[in-house]
Design a protein around this motif. Structure first.
Motif, short mmCIF file in Angstrom:
data_model
loop_
_atom_site.label_atom_id
_atom_site.label_comp_id
_atom_site.label_asym_id
_atom_site.label_seq_id
_atom_site.Cartn_x
_atom_site.Cartn_y
_atom_site.Cartn_z
N THR A 66 0.84 -1.20 0.00
CA THR A 66 0.00 0.00 0.00
C THR A 66 0.87 1.25 0.00
OG1 THR A 66 -1.70 -1.20 1.20
CG2 THR A 66 -1.86 1.18 1.21
N ASP A 67 1.95 1.25 0.81
CA ASP A 67 2.87 2.38 0.82
C ASP A 67 3.49 2.60 -0.56
OD1 ASP A 67 2.61 3.26 3.37
OD2 ASP A 67 4.45 2.36 4.15
N GLU A 68 3.90 1.52 -1.20
CA GLU A 68 4.53 1.63 -2.51
C GLU A 68 3.54 2.19 -3.54
OE1 GLU A 68 6.34 -1.44 -5.77
OE2 GLU A 68 6.71 -1.86 -3.66
N ASP A 69 2.30 1.74 -3.48
CA ASP A 69 1.29 2.21 -4.41
C ASP A 69 0.98 3.69 -4.17
OD1 ASP A 69 -0.56 1.88 -6.51
OD2 ASP A 69 -2.19 1.59 -5.07
N MET A 70 0.86 4.09 -2.91
CA MET A 70 0.58 5.49 -2.60
C MET A 70 1.75 6.39 -2.99
SD MET A 70 -2.40 5.88 -1.57
CE MET A 70 -3.42 4.50 -1.91
N TYR A 71 2.97 5.90 -2.81
CA TYR A 71 4.14 6.67 -3.21
C TYR A 71 4.15 6.88 -4.73
CZ TYR A 71 8.96 7.98 -4.11
OH TYR A 71 10.07 8.63 -4.56
N ALA A 72 3.84 5.82 -5.47
CA ALA A 72 3.79 5.95 -6.93
C ALA A 72 2.72 6.93 -7.35
CB ALA A 72 3.54 4.58 -7.56
N THR A 73 1.59 6.92 -6.67
CA THR A 73 0.52 7.88 -6.99
C THR A 73 0.95 9.30 -6.69
OG1 THR A 73 -1.13 6.20 -6.49
CG2 THR A 73 -1.89 8.46 -6.53
N VAL A 93 4.07 10.48 -6.70
CA VAL A 93 5.07 10.87 -7.69
C VAL A 93 4.37 11.24 -9.01
CG1 VAL A 93 6.98 10.01 -9.11
CG2 VAL A 93 6.96 9.58 -6.66
N LEU A 94 3.39 10.44 -9.40
CA LEU A 94 2.64 10.73 -10.63
C LEU A 94 1.94 12.08 -10.51
CD1 LEU A 94 1.61 9.71 -13.39
CD2 LEU A 94 -0.31 8.71 -12.15
N TYR A 95 1.33 12.35 -9.36
CA TYR A 95 0.64 13.63 -9.13
C TYR A 95 1.63 14.79 -9.20
CZ TYR A 95 -1.65 17.35 -6.49
OH TYR A 95 -2.17 18.54 -6.09
N HIS A 119 -5.95 17.16 -6.90
CA HIS A 119 -5.49 15.92 -6.28
C HIS A 119 -6.54 14.82 -6.31
CE1 HIS A 119 -7.82 16.50 -2.54
NE2 HIS A 119 -7.57 17.78 -2.75
N LYS A 120 -7.81 15.19 -6.38
CA LYS A 120 -8.86 14.16 -6.40
C LYS A 120 -8.89 13.39 -7.71
CE LYS A 120 -11.95 15.64 -2.83
NZ LYS A 120 -13.29 15.61 -2.38
N ALA A 121 -8.23 13.89 -8.73
CA ALA A 121 -8.14 13.15 -9.99
C ALA A 121 -7.20 11.95 -9.85
CB ALA A 121 -7.64 14.06 -11.10
N HIS A 162 -8.61 5.26 -6.07
CA HIS A 162 -7.35 5.27 -6.81
C HIS A 162 -7.61 5.71 -8.25
CE1 HIS A 162 -3.73 3.70 -8.77
NE2 HIS A 162 -3.17 3.79 -7.58
N TRP A 163 -6.70 6.47 -8.83
CA TRP A 163 -6.90 7.05 -10.16
C TRP A 163 -7.10 6.00 -11.24
CZ3 TRP A 163 -3.70 6.33 -14.40
CH2 TRP A 163 -2.49 5.71 -14.16
N ARG A 164 -6.40 4.89 -11.14
CA ARG A 164 -6.53 3.87 -12.18
C ARG A 164 -7.89 3.18 -12.09
NH1 ARG A 164 -4.70 3.11 -17.14
NH2 ARG A 164 -5.01 0.96 -17.69
N VAL A 165 -8.35 2.95 -10.87
CA VAL A 165 -9.67 2.34 -10.70
C VAL A 165 -10.75 3.30 -11.17
CG1 VAL A 165 -11.28 1.41 -9.01
CG2 VAL A 165 -8.87 0.87 -8.81
N GLN A 166 -10.59 4.59 -10.88
CA GLN A 166 -11.55 5.59 -11.37
C GLN A 166 -11.61 5.58 -12.89
OE1 GLN A 166 -10.92 9.54 -9.85
NE2 GLN A 166 -10.56 8.82 -7.78
N GLN A 167 -10.45 5.49 -13.53
CA GLN A 167 -10.39 5.47 -15.00
C GLN A 167 -11.05 4.21 -15.54
OE1 GLN A 167 -6.40 5.42 -16.47
NE2 GLN A 167 -7.01 5.87 -18.57
N ASP A 168 -10.79 3.07 -14.93
CA ASP A 168 -11.39 1.82 -15.38
C ASP A 168 -12.91 1.83 -15.20
OD1 ASP A 168 -8.87 0.95 -15.99
OD2 ASP A 168 -8.66 -0.33 -14.23
#
Length: 105
Positions: A55-62, A64-66, A74-76, A88-94
């Motif tokens: 979860t930490d790794e995923d949030m860190y990647a998000t 960095v992307l932001y 930020h809500k995007a 999560h942005w990818r789940v929102q997109q899917d």
């Protein structure tokens, strides 16, 4: 079909053979005690640690992307108002792609 029966019989003999003698029975008890007192108590903390790290790794990647996107919305990228992982942005997109395909206009 008889081949499958032979395989089942062989597997059963493989599993029950350690209990054939008194020493084998004691070894099964020792192994069970080891699993019950050492292995199983260690699994939940290890699994929780692995979940937290991922979860930490995923949030860190998000984050960095932001940061690298230059966006101020930020809500995007992660909407904390949504339940579970649906923010999560990818789940929102899917989910948006699924909604668009399910409801053609």
């Amino acid at each position: 079909m008889s081949y499958a029966g032979q395989l089942v019989g062989l597997a059963h003999k493989f599993v029950t053979a350690p209990q054939a003698g008194a020493q084998g029975f004691c070894n099964v008890i020792k192994l069970g005690t080891l699993c019950r007192t050492v292995v199983w108590p260690c699994l939940p903390p290890l699994l929780m640690y692995q979940y937290i790290r991922q979860t930490d790794e995923d949030m860190y990647a998000t984050e960095v992307l932001y940061y690298k996107s230059g966006s101020r919305e930020h809500k995007a990228f992660y909407d904390a108002g949504r339940s579970g992982i649906s923010g999560h942005w990818r789940v929102q997109q899917d989910m948006e792609a699924i909604r668009a395909a399910a409801n053609p206009e």
